[in-house]
Design an enzyme around this catalytic site. Structure first.
Site, short mmCIF file in Angstrom:
data_model
loop_
_atom_site.label_atom_id
_atom_site.label_comp_id
_atom_site.label_asym_id
_atom_site.label_seq_id
_atom_site.Cartn_x
_atom_site.Cartn_y
_atom_site.Cartn_z
N CYS A 31 2.22 0.02 6.84
CA CYS A 31 1.51 0.86 7.82
C CYS A 31 0.34 1.52 7.12
O CYS A 31 -0.09 2.61 7.51
CB CYS A 31 2.46 1.92 8.38
SG CYS A 31 3.74 1.23 9.42
N ALA A 32 -0.16 0.90 6.03
CA ALA A 32 -1.27 1.53 5.29
C ALA A 32 -2.59 0.81 5.60
O ALA A 32 -3.36 1.26 6.45
CB ALA A 32 -0.97 1.51 3.80
N GLY A 78 -0.36 3.47 13.70
CA GLY A 78 0.22 4.50 12.82
C GLY A 78 -0.20 5.91 13.18
O GLY A 78 0.61 6.84 13.15
N ALA A 79 -1.46 6.09 13.52
CA ALA A 79 -1.96 7.45 13.78
C ALA A 79 -2.00 7.76 15.27
O ALA A 79 -2.50 8.82 15.66
CB ALA A 79 -3.36 7.59 13.20
N GLU A 130 -8.53 -7.40 11.72
CA GLU A 130 -8.02 -6.77 12.95
C GLU A 130 -9.02 -6.96 14.08
O GLU A 130 -10.22 -6.79 13.86
CB GLU A 130 -7.78 -5.28 12.69
CG GLU A 130 -6.63 -5.06 11.71
CD GLU A 130 -6.28 -3.60 11.45
OE1 GLU A 130 -6.77 -2.72 12.19
OE2 GLU A 130 -5.52 -3.35 10.52
N ARG A 169 0.39 11.60 0.47
CA ARG A 169 0.85 12.40 1.62
C ARG A 169 1.91 11.66 2.43
O ARG A 169 2.98 12.20 2.71
CB ARG A 169 -0.34 12.74 2.52
CG ARG A 169 -1.19 13.88 2.01
CD ARG A 169 -2.38 14.07 2.90
NE ARG A 169 -3.28 12.94 2.77
CZ ARG A 169 -4.39 12.95 2.05
NH1 ARG A 169 -4.77 14.04 1.44
NH2 ARG A 169 -5.16 11.87 1.95
N ILE A 170 1.61 10.41 2.83
CA ILE A 170 2.54 9.70 3.70
C ILE A 170 3.75 9.20 2.92
O ILE A 170 4.89 9.36 3.35
CB ILE A 170 1.81 8.54 4.43
CG1 ILE A 170 0.69 9.13 5.31
CG2 ILE A 170 2.78 7.72 5.27
CD1 ILE A 170 -0.28 8.10 5.88
N HIS A 177 -2.15 -1.44 14.90
CA HIS A 177 -2.70 -0.30 14.14
C HIS A 177 -2.45 1.03 14.89
O HIS A 177 -3.39 1.73 15.26
CB HIS A 177 -4.20 -0.51 13.89
CG HIS A 177 -4.70 0.28 12.71
ND1 HIS A 177 -5.62 -0.21 11.82
CD2 HIS A 177 -4.43 1.52 12.25
CE1 HIS A 177 -5.89 0.67 10.89
NE2 HIS A 177 -5.17 1.75 11.13
N ASP A 196 3.47 4.85 -8.40
CA ASP A 196 2.19 5.52 -8.14
C ASP A 196 1.67 5.99 -9.49
O ASP A 196 2.21 6.92 -10.09
CB ASP A 196 2.38 6.72 -7.18
CG ASP A 196 1.05 7.31 -6.73
OD1 ASP A 196 0.11 7.35 -7.56
OD2 ASP A 196 0.94 7.73 -5.57
N ASP A 231 1.70 -2.92 10.74
CA ASP A 231 0.84 -2.18 11.68
C ASP A 231 -0.63 -2.49 11.39
O ASP A 231 -1.50 -2.19 12.21
CB ASP A 231 1.11 -0.68 11.50
CG ASP A 231 0.33 0.18 12.48
OD1 ASP A 231 0.33 -0.16 13.69
OD2 ASP A 231 -0.30 1.19 12.07
P1 NAD Z 1 -3.04 9.63 0.00
O1 NAD Z 1 -4.36 9.55 -0.61
O2 NAD Z 1 -2.43 10.96 0.24
O3 NAD Z 1 -2.01 8.78 -0.89
C1 NAD Z 1 -2.32 7.55 -1.45
C2 NAD Z 1 -1.49 7.43 -2.72
O4 NAD Z 1 -1.69 6.14 -3.25
C3 NAD Z 1 -1.91 8.43 -3.79
O5 NAD Z 1 -0.79 9.19 -4.24
C4 NAD Z 1 -2.44 7.55 -4.89
O6 NAD Z 1 -2.13 8.09 -6.17
C5 NAD Z 1 -1.71 6.26 -4.65
N1 NAD Z 1 -2.36 5.11 -5.25
C6 NAD Z 1 -3.69 4.87 -5.40
N2 NAD Z 1 -3.88 3.69 -6.03
C7 NAD Z 1 -2.64 3.20 -6.27
C8 NAD Z 1 -2.19 2.00 -6.89
N3 NAD Z 1 -3.04 1.11 -7.40
N4 NAD Z 1 -0.86 1.78 -6.96
C9 NAD Z 1 0.01 2.70 -6.45
N5 NAD Z 1 -0.35 3.86 -5.88
C10 NAD Z 1 -1.68 4.09 -5.78
O7 NAD Z 1 -3.12 8.80 1.35
P2 NAD Z 1 -2.18 8.90 2.62
O8 NAD Z 1 -2.75 9.90 3.57
O9 NAD Z 1 -0.78 9.02 2.18
O10 NAD Z 1 -2.45 7.46 3.28
C11 NAD Z 1 -1.88 6.30 2.73
C12 NAD Z 1 -2.43 5.06 3.41
O11 NAD Z 1 -2.09 5.06 4.79
C13 NAD Z 1 -3.94 4.92 3.36
O12 NAD Z 1 -4.25 3.56 3.17
C14 NAD Z 1 -4.38 5.32 4.76
O13 NAD Z 1 -5.62 4.78 5.13
C15 NAD Z 1 -3.25 4.75 5.56
N6 NAD Z 1 -3.07 5.31 6.90
C16 NAD Z 1 -2.82 4.42 7.90
C17 NAD Z 1 -2.59 4.89 9.18
C18 NAD Z 1 -2.34 3.93 10.28
O14 NAD Z 1 -2.78 4.16 11.38
N7 NAD Z 1 -1.62 2.86 10.04
C19 NAD Z 1 -2.64 6.27 9.42
C20 NAD Z 1 -2.89 7.13 8.38
C21 NAD Z 1 -3.11 6.64 7.10
C1 MLT Z 2 -6.31 6.24 9.37
O1 MLT Z 2 -6.70 5.81 8.28
O2 MLT Z 2 -6.38 7.44 9.67
C2 MLT Z 2 -5.67 5.29 10.30
O3 MLT Z 2 -5.88 4.01 9.98
C3 MLT Z 2 -5.77 5.62 11.74
C4 MLT Z 2 -7.05 5.34 12.44
O4 MLT Z 2 -7.50 4.21 12.44
O5 MLT Z 2 -7.64 6.26 12.99
#
Ligand code: NAD
Ligand code: MLT
Length: 527
Positions: free
Chosen positions: A228-229, A279-280, A259, A149-150, A277, A169, A254
């Protein structure tokens, strides 16, 4: 009234929704021991990323029916412990996608133009223009790890800024990537060719320290890295070395392995920019995730299916109504079949025939219902679609699913074959139309049976008087026969009799039936 514990700060809009239905207590920053102590009084737990939902807390939550994560990542929840107890863990995977995307873009721009450093310098009354010379994003290569998604939204925005997007991916097709304007390539090729690398994968066994010393060595000199993951995807020690040596020109972080990272040497480096942290952390995202999780909790506590359970197969919403009759039938078939078996269950083979093929990729939910039906009668605590497969696999039961076009004259056909260490049995069923299903064969004998109520299934010798004698025994016990099906393959050989009866059949009556001449086996089944 159900009681909900909210143990991290969650947006007011979500709390208000919950309060319309339940008693809600918001108690943040509780230590684990205190949570273990109080959780038994709650039916649902809502967290963000602050609370570590450990197996101790889950075990102590005797009344817990759902755990909600207002956000995406569930790495702060011991999901396996919840699955084992049949507790759905739901998240809000979409609500903060754009917030995290925009944060990533903001971090990339800040990194390219040294904005945080320049801001700090000027506020310290310094006017240093040449020190903060930046680079442009235009025409640079952006390596995206994880095109979910992101990752996808980041790619769209990077394309708009005329960057060249490369991605790794393993779960996305090259065609899908092309549609997104992204070139999919092996991980090390992305690493070698990118000017900027941004991470958007979950933290898993495979992604832990995927950015390590060896990979940093492969990178272009002057690469910039954004995370930011999740902390832990980058090996922070290796990153520190890369930054100090100048191989890595800058990093924007981030998220961190620990943490808050207050003792991290990364915080000392000028070419590292950091956010806690965030991001969200937008008003919109926090409202979205709080509302999504509140709706999930309301749905589950009102007996409906969760849309975003991370420990259950999710079905696209357009398929939910169409799959539901098959799920209902298959659960009854599982319940029926297990009651016909003796011995330790070893394998369950499921064949989904005819139009069920359209659901290909989504049949696991039907399988979970079969297993729920099978596990339920043999367990102390009820099985559900969250824990049924887990329980079955934990007991060493092999589960195989096949989808075929063949459906033997029916529009759709579910066939379940189960084997124990002592015997095997097979049953087929079909959904004739919404709300009308039938068992169409048992053990190879054709029939047309409504899978409901109380049933006696017997195997007997096909000769005059056997059925009559069984009916007489039931009559004498004042048990009314509501329907009868008999089937045989060859006259005079083994035949089957399936009786729908109006009430429970006591064991002594079943014993009388079993010992009558000509009856080989007779089992009483409650559906
Ligand atoms: P998502 O599940 O939509 O996408 C994750 C992608 O990673 C998928 O397409 C998957 O196929 C791919 N993937 C899985 N294993 C893999 C690997 N070994 N190598 C390469 N690609 C791989 O998730 P998302 O909603 O896009 O979120 C992505 C990340 O961002 C997550 O870790 C989530 O927790 C994090 N996140 C962080 C914040 C924040 O506050 N910083 C906010 C939202 C999400
Ligand atoms: C998440 O995975 O949604 C983010 O890390 C944001 C949060 O901590 O709520």
């Amino acid at each position: 009234m159900y009681r909900i514990l909210v143990s991290d700060p969650v947006a007011e809009e979500g709390l208000a929704l919950l309060q319309e239905h339940f008693r809600v207590d918001v108690r943040t920053d509780l230590p684990e021991d205190e949570l273990v102590e109080i959780i038994k009084d709650y039916d649902a737990l809502v967290v963000r990323s602050g609370t570590q939902v450990t197996s101790r807390i889950i075990e102590a939550g005797k009344n817990l029916k759902i755990i909600g994560r207002a956000g995406t990542g569930v790495d702060n929840i011991e999901v396996d412990a919840a699955t084992k107890r049949g507790i759905p863990v739901v998240n809000a995977p979409e609500g903060n996608t754009l917030a995290a995307t925009e944060h990533t873009i903001a971090m990339m721009l800040a990194l390219a133009r040294n904005i945080p450093q320049a801001n700090m310098s000027l506020k310290q009354k310094q006017w240093k223009r040449s020190k903060f010379m930046g680079i442009e994003l235009n025409d640079k290569s952006l390596g995206i790890l994880g095109l979910g998604r992101i990752g996808r939204e980041v790619a769209r925005r990077a394309n708009a800024m005329e960057m060249r997007c490369l991605a790794y991916d393993p779960f996305i097709s090259a065609d899908r990537a092309r549609e997104l304007g992204v070139e999919l390539m092996p991980l090390d090729d992305v690493i070698r060719n990118a000017d900027f690398i941004t991470i958007h994968t979950p933290l898993t066994k495979e992604t832990k320290h995927v950015i390590n010393a060896q990979r940093i060595a492969l990178m272009k000199k002057g690469v910039r890295i954004i995370n930011c993951a999740r902390g832990g995807i980058i090996d922070e020690k290796a990153l520190l070395e890369g930054l100090k040596s100048g191989k890595v020109a800058g990093a924007a972080l981030d998220v961190f392995e620990d943490e808050p990272p207050l003792k991290s040497p990364l915080l000392e480096l000028e070419n590292v920019i950091v956010t806690p942290h965030l991001g969200a952390s937008t008003v919109e995202a926090q409202q979205n995730v709080a509302i999504t999780v509140a709706k999930e909790i309301i749905a589950v506590l009102q007996g409906e299916q969760a849309k975003y359970a991370v420990n259950a197969p999710t079905i696209p919403s357009e398929l939910q109504d169409r799959i539901e009759p098959f799920a209902t039938l298959s659960e009854k078939m599982g319940r029926f079949l297990i009651q016909l078996l003796e011995g330790r269950l070893e394998s369950v083979d499921l064949v989904y025939g005819g139009e069920i093929g359209q659901f290909s990729g989504n049949t696991r939910i039907i399988t979970r219902h079969v297993l729920k039906g099978m596990m339920d009668p043999i367990l102390q605590t009820p099985a559900n679609i969250i824990n049924a497969e887990y329980i079955a696999r934990e007991r060493g039961i092999t589960i195989r699913e096949t989808v075929t076009e063949e459906s033997h004259g029916f529009k759709n056909l579910i066939t379940i074959s189960a084997k124990t260490d002592r015997m095997g049995e097979t049953m087929s069923g079909s959904v004739l139309m919404k709300g009308i299903s039938r068992i169409v064969s048992i053990g190879g004998y054709t029939m047309d049976m409504i899978p409901e109520g109380y049933v006696i299934v017997s195997r007997h010798l096909d000769k005059p008087g056997v059925i009559g004698r069984a009916s007489t025994i039931l009559g004498e016990a004042n048990i009314n026969i509501a329907g009868m099906q008999v089937g045989r393959i060859n006259p005079g050989e083994e035949a089957i009799m399936v009786l729908n009866v109006d009430s429970e059949v006591p064991p002594d009556v079943m014993e009388k039936i079993r010992t009558k001449v000509g009856i080989f086996t007779a089992r009483f089944v409650k559906l």
